[in-house]
Design a protein around this motif. Structure first.
Motif, PDB file in Angstrom:
ATOM      1  N   ALA A 294       2.496  53.875  37.169  1.00 28.95           N
ATOM      2  CA  ALA A 294       1.910  54.238  38.457  1.00 28.95           C
ATOM      3  C   ALA A 294       1.041  53.133  39.046  1.00 28.95           C
ATOM      4  CB  ALA A 294       1.083  55.511  38.300  1.00 28.95           C
ATOM      5  N   GLY A 295       0.496  52.270  38.173  1.00 28.12           N
ATOM      6  CA  GLY A 295      -0.462  51.266  38.634  1.00 28.12           C
ATOM      7  C   GLY A 295       0.101  50.318  39.675  1.00 28.12           C
ATOM      8  N   VAL A 296       1.406  50.019  39.587  1.00 30.26           N
ATOM      9  CA  VAL A 296       2.036  49.086  40.523  1.00 30.26           C
ATOM     10  C   VAL A 296       1.948  49.607  41.957  1.00 30.26           C
ATOM     11  CG1 VAL A 296       4.313  50.122  40.137  1.00 30.26           C
ATOM     12  CG2 VAL A 296       4.146  47.801  41.010  1.00 30.26           C
TER      13      VAL A 296
ATOM     14  N   LEU B 157      -6.128  36.037  47.282  1.00 31.39           N
ATOM     15  CA  LEU B 157      -6.852  36.210  46.023  1.00 31.39           C
ATOM     16  C   LEU B 157      -6.339  37.431  45.260  1.00 31.39           C
ATOM     17  CD1 LEU B 157      -9.074  35.025  44.269  1.00 31.39           C
ATOM     18  CD2 LEU B 157     -10.727  36.484  45.454  1.00 31.39           C
ATOM     19  N   ALA B 158      -5.964  38.473  45.988  1.00 34.52           N
ATOM     20  CA  ALA B 158      -5.411  39.663  45.348  1.00 34.52           C
ATOM     21  C   ALA B 158      -4.105  39.326  44.621  1.00 34.52           C
ATOM     22  CB  ALA B 158      -5.167  40.751  46.386  1.00 34.52           C
ATOM     23  N   LEU B 159      -3.239  38.571  45.270  1.00 34.48           N
ATOM     24  CA  LEU B 159      -1.969  38.183  44.653  1.00 34.48           C
ATOM     25  C   LEU B 159      -2.196  37.267  43.449  1.00 34.48           C
ATOM     26  CD1 LEU B 159       0.119  37.585  47.898  1.00 34.48           C
ATOM     27  CD2 LEU B 159       0.419  39.445  46.239  1.00 34.48           C
ATOM     28  N   PHE B 160      -3.221  36.399  43.536  1.00 31.63           N
ATOM     29  CA  PHE B 160      -3.554  35.534  42.413  1.00 31.63           C
ATOM     30  C   PHE B 160      -4.050  36.367  41.228  1.00 31.63           C
ATOM     31  CE2 PHE B 160      -6.788  32.911  40.158  1.00 31.63           C
ATOM     32  CZ  PHE B 160      -5.915  31.998  39.593  1.00 31.63           C
ATOM     33  N   ALA B 161      -4.797  37.443  41.499  1.00 34.15           N
ATOM     34  CA  ALA B 161      -5.288  38.317  40.434  1.00 34.15           C
ATOM     35  C   ALA B 161      -4.127  38.979  39.696  1.00 34.15           C
ATOM     36  CB  ALA B 161      -6.216  39.386  41.011  1.00 34.15           C
ATOM     37  N   TRP B 162      -3.092  39.386  40.430  1.00 26.48           N
ATOM     38  CA  TRP B 162      -1.914  39.987  39.793  1.00 26.48           C
ATOM     39  C   TRP B 162      -1.214  38.976  38.885  1.00 26.48           C
ATOM     40  CZ3 TRP B 162      -0.709  44.981  39.552  1.00 26.48           C
ATOM     41  CH2 TRP B 162      -1.261  45.849  40.497  1.00 26.48           C
ATOM     42  N   LEU B 163      -1.136  37.712  39.315  1.00 26.86           N
ATOM     43  CA  LEU B 163      -0.506  36.672  38.489  1.00 26.86           C
ATOM     44  C   LEU B 163      -1.315  36.390  37.224  1.00 26.86           C
ATOM     45  CD1 LEU B 163       0.789  33.941  40.979  1.00 26.86           C
ATOM     46  CD2 LEU B 163       2.150  35.476  39.550  1.00 26.86           C
TER      47      LEU B 163
ATOM     48  N   TRP C 187       3.968  41.161  41.577  1.00 26.24           N
ATOM     49  CA  TRP C 187       3.559  40.213  42.618  1.00 26.24           C
ATOM     50  C   TRP C 187       4.382  40.445  43.886  1.00 26.24           C
ATOM     51  CZ3 TRP C 187       5.237  36.393  45.863  1.00 26.24           C
ATOM     52  CH2 TRP C 187       4.271  35.534  46.385  1.00 26.24           C
ATOM     53  N   LEU C 188       5.680  40.634  43.738  1.00 27.29           N
ATOM     54  CA  LEU C 188       6.553  40.808  44.899  1.00 27.29           C
ATOM     55  C   LEU C 188       6.254  42.097  45.654  1.00 27.29           C
ATOM     56  CD1 LEU C 188       9.998  39.602  43.464  1.00 27.29           C
ATOM     57  CD2 LEU C 188       8.580  38.446  45.165  1.00 27.29           C
ATOM     58  N   ILE C 189       6.006  43.191  44.943  1.00 22.05           N
ATOM     59  CA  ILE C 189       5.753  44.449  45.644  1.00 22.05           C
ATOM     60  C   ILE C 189       4.406  44.400  46.355  1.00 22.05           C
ATOM     61  CG2 ILE C 189       4.644  45.762  43.769  1.00 22.05           C
ATOM     62  CD1 ILE C 189       6.371  48.169  44.655  1.00 22.05           C
TER      63      ILE C 189
ATOM     64  N   PHE D 251       3.101  41.589  47.503  1.00 21.74           N
ATOM     65  CA  PHE D 251       3.365  40.705  48.638  1.00 21.74           C
ATOM     66  C   PHE D 251       3.963  41.506  49.793  1.00 21.74           C
ATOM     67  CE2 PHE D 251       6.298  37.906  50.973  1.00 21.74           C
ATOM     68  CZ  PHE D 251       5.401  36.942  51.429  1.00 21.74           C
ATOM     69  N   ALA D 252       4.863  42.447  49.463  1.00 22.40           N
ATOM     70  CA  ALA D 252       5.458  43.302  50.495  1.00 22.40           C
ATOM     71  C   ALA D 252       4.400  44.169  51.163  1.00 22.40           C
ATOM     72  CB  ALA D 252       6.560  44.169  49.887  1.00 22.40           C
ATOM     73  N   PHE D 253       3.449  44.698  50.369  1.00 19.96           N
ATOM     74  CA  PHE D 253       2.377  45.506  50.957  1.00 19.96           C
ATOM     75  C   PHE D 253       1.603  44.692  51.993  1.00 19.96           C
ATOM     76  CE2 PHE D 253       1.938  48.143  46.795  1.00 19.96           C
ATOM     77  CZ  PHE D 253       3.078  48.850  47.137  1.00 19.96           C
ATOM     78  N   PHE D 254       1.208  43.468  51.589  1.00 17.96           N
ATOM     79  CA  PHE D 254       0.388  42.634  52.486  1.00 17.96           C
ATOM     80  C   PHE D 254       1.201  42.064  53.648  1.00 17.96           C
ATOM     81  CE2 PHE D 254      -2.173  42.153  48.498  1.00 17.96           C
ATOM     82  CZ  PHE D 254      -3.301  42.824  48.971  1.00 17.96           C
ATOM     83  N   LYS D 255       2.509  42.024  53.491  1.00 13.79           N
ATOM     84  CA  LYS D 255       3.369  41.524  54.556  1.00 13.79           C
ATOM     85  C   LYS D 255       3.446  42.514  55.722  1.00 13.79           C
ATOM     86  CE  LYS D 255       8.100  39.748  55.211  1.00 13.79           C
ATOM     87  NZ  LYS D 255       9.403  39.547  54.532  1.00 13.79           N
ATOM     88  N   PHE D 256       3.277  43.798  55.418  1.00 13.46           N
ATOM     89  CA  PHE D 256       3.408  44.823  56.450  1.00 13.46           C
ATOM     90  C   PHE D 256       2.080  45.482  56.816  1.00 13.46           C
ATOM     91  CE2 PHE D 256       7.655  44.352  54.805  1.00 13.46           C
ATOM     92  CZ  PHE D 256       8.436  44.414  55.951  1.00 13.46           C
ATOM     93  N   LEU D 257       1.087  45.365  55.939  1.00 15.14           N
ATOM     94  CA  LEU D 257      -0.224  45.939  56.227  1.00 15.14           C
ATOM     95  C   LEU D 257      -1.291  44.874  56.032  1.00 15.14           C
ATOM     96  CD1 LEU D 257      -0.034  49.378  54.320  1.00 15.14           C
ATOM     97  CD2 LEU D 257       0.136  49.028  56.791  1.00 15.14           C
ATOM     98  N   PRO D 258      -2.212  44.706  56.973  1.00 18.09           N
ATOM     99  CA  PRO D 258      -3.316  43.767  56.755  1.00 18.09           C
ATOM    100  C   PRO D 258      -4.184  44.227  55.599  1.00 18.09           C
ATOM    101  CG  PRO D 258      -3.678  45.076  58.734  1.00 18.09           C
ATOM    102  CD  PRO D 258      -2.288  45.374  58.269  1.00 18.09           C
ATOM    103  N   VAL D 259      -4.890  43.292  55.005  1.00 16.30           N
ATOM    104  CA  VAL D 259      -5.660  43.601  53.803  1.00 16.30           C
ATOM    105  C   VAL D 259      -6.658  44.729  54.039  1.00 16.30           C
ATOM    106  CG1 VAL D 259      -7.452  41.853  54.265  1.00 16.30           C
ATOM    107  CG2 VAL D 259      -6.960  42.549  51.905  1.00 16.30           C
ATOM    108  N   GLU D 260      -7.158  44.855  55.275  1.00 12.98           N
ATOM    109  CA  GLU D 260      -8.108  45.917  55.593  1.00 12.98           C
ATOM    110  C   GLU D 260      -7.468  47.296  55.459  1.00 12.98           C
ATOM    111  OE1 GLU D 260      -7.402  43.435  57.666  1.00 12.98           O
ATOM    112  OE2 GLU D 260      -9.171  42.141  57.416  1.00 12.98           O
ATOM    113  N   GLN D 261      -6.173  47.395  55.760  1.00 10.24           N
ATOM    114  CA  GLN D 261      -5.486  48.681  55.673  1.00 10.24           C
ATOM    115  C   GLN D 261      -5.002  49.001  54.266  1.00 10.24           C
ATOM    116  OE1 GLN D 261      -2.514  49.475  58.691  1.00 10.24           O
ATOM    117  NE2 GLN D 261      -3.632  48.302  60.239  1.00 10.24           N
TER     118      GLN D 261
END
Length: 418
Positions: free
Chosen positions: A7-9, A25-31, A225-227, A229-239
């Motif tokens: 569920a964490g993903v 920075l969020a994506l770097f944390a996942w890596l 990382w890819l999923i 990235f998809a979240f941030f591609k469609f929603l700004p970090v604030e959302q």
């Protein structure tokens, strides 16, 4: 991969974005969390091949530090780790159910408790029934992940994601924000500690075990990382920040309302499967400890159901603690506590590799951690960073986790005095 992906993903992106306030920075944390997990898996695998006994981590702790620390790990798993997982996943399931059917938000706690009870009831029907549920959900849970990743990569998004911007938001300290994000991501990688449990049954663990760990966990890291990235591609970090419904919202943007609901149902099944897995595994830990007569009430905890031979009292105990945690906790609070407690014991296991090499050089080690001592040192450094920063930023959570773990000491000696 089947053990780790749960569920964490889908739901930790909210906490990671909240801590970092930065997509890069969020994506770097996942890596980085994936890298630490791989180092941890490679390190623990040496102990798994040298001590190929049922019980896994508990056996490694006992062989290195003695009976009491091993009991405390089993105790922490029984009253913190598994109940907190069950509570957190039940809360997430109820949250998504309310979002999917537009129900009243006030029913969150009752819905979560009903969810936990339903999964426990399935497990009381017998291991065979619970295993069938697990097998079915294992297949289904991969579908929404691959759907979001594949369509997310090849569909034009509305947000420009900067991968090189590793700054936090204006109101956030970089160290505090990044450490909180790293702690949050580690819940999504939970399950890696069991990666070496089948080492004793491998024909060629020296070759196949590091390959399984590196390839398996690397693929998990890539998917995570890819999923995200998809979240941030469609929603700004604030959302994304603090939004436990981010995965569902992105699914609606990619597939429309009908397709989004189908993906959300897939996510719900994934969460339910993870919840079933933790329930099925968790009820066996206090039962196993009771078989060693480590509790004053060991005889009661070893009672089985008449027809299905499931540990009845241990099951009800786990459900009771889990429901209590549902009432008093939140998803992120519960997951942060269980990650902190388990990484404390993981740190002891990383150190055990050095201790046992010195104390018992004669011990047969079919597999040795590659790049020794660098790999275990990286795992140790990562574990120390997580523990220290969590202590600084969330002292009350740390005190609660340590306090509940230390309660096992009088329980242990009280049981031994019988």
């Amino acid at each position: 991969m089947g053990t780790v992906i749960g569920a964490g993903v889908f739901f930790k992106a909210a906490a990671v974005a909240s801590h970092t306030q930065s997509a890069g920075l969020a994506l770097f944390a996942w890596l980085l969390a994936g890298f630490l997990t791989i180092c941890g898996g490679l390190t623990v695998a040496e102990l798994a091949t040298a001590i190929p006994k049922t019980g896994g981590a508990i056996q490694y702790i006992e062989a290195t530090y003695g009976k009491l620390p091993a009991f405390l790990l089993g105790w922490a798993q029984s009253i913190i780790y598994f109940p907190a997982n069950i509570a957190a996943l039940s809360i997430i399931f109820a949250t998504q159910l309310i979002n999917l059917f537009h129900l009243d938000a006030n029913i969150l706690v009752p819905a979560a408790i009903v969810t936990a009870i339903s999964v426990t009831s399935i497990n009381l029907l017998g291991t065979r029934v619970a295993a069938r549920v697990q097998s079915l959900t294992l297949v289904i849970k991969l579908l929404p992940i691959f759907a979001i990743v594949l369509f997310g990569l090849f569909t034009a998004g509305d947000v420009n994601v900067s991968l090189v911007n590793l700054k936090t938001g204006d109101n956030q300290s970089w160290l505090v924000g990044f450490s909180g994000a790293l702690l949050a991501t580690l819940f999504a990688y939970d399950g890696w500690l069991n990666v070496g449990n089948v080492a004793g049954e491998m024909k060629n663990p020296v070759k196949d075990l590091p390959r399984a760990i590196i390839l398996g966990l690397s693929f998990v890291t890539l998917i995570y990382w890819l999923i995200n990235f998809a979240f941030f591609k469609f929603l700004p970090v604030e959302q994304v920040s603090g939004n436990l419904n981010a995965a569902s919202e992105v699914a609606v943007m990619l597939f429309g309302k009908a397709g989004g609901k189908i993906v959300t149902i897939g996510i719900l099944i994934s969460v339910y499967g993870a919840l079933n897995g933790y329930t099925m595994t968790g009820i066996r830990v206090p039962y196993a400890l009771a078989l060693q007569n480590d509790f004053r009430f060991s005889a009661m905890l070893t009672k089985l159901t008449r027809r299905t031979y499931v540990p009845l009292v241990a099951t009800l105990l786990q459900l009771g603690i889990g429901c209590g945690m549902i009432v008093i906790g939140s998803f992120d609070l519960l997951t942060d506590m269980l990650v902190f407690v388990m990484w404390f014991f993981s740190l002891l296991i990383f150190l055990a590799v050095f201790i046992l090499r010195k104390k018992h050089p004669e011990l047969k080690r079919p597999y040795k951690v590659p790049l020794y001592p660098l790999t275990p040192l990286i795992a140790i450094f990562g574990g120390l960073f997580i523990l220290v920063m969590t202590t600084i930023t969330q002292p009350y959570l740390v005190l609660a986790g340590i306090g509940l773990t230390l309660l096992g000491i009088p329980v242990y000696y009280f049981g031994k005095s019988k």
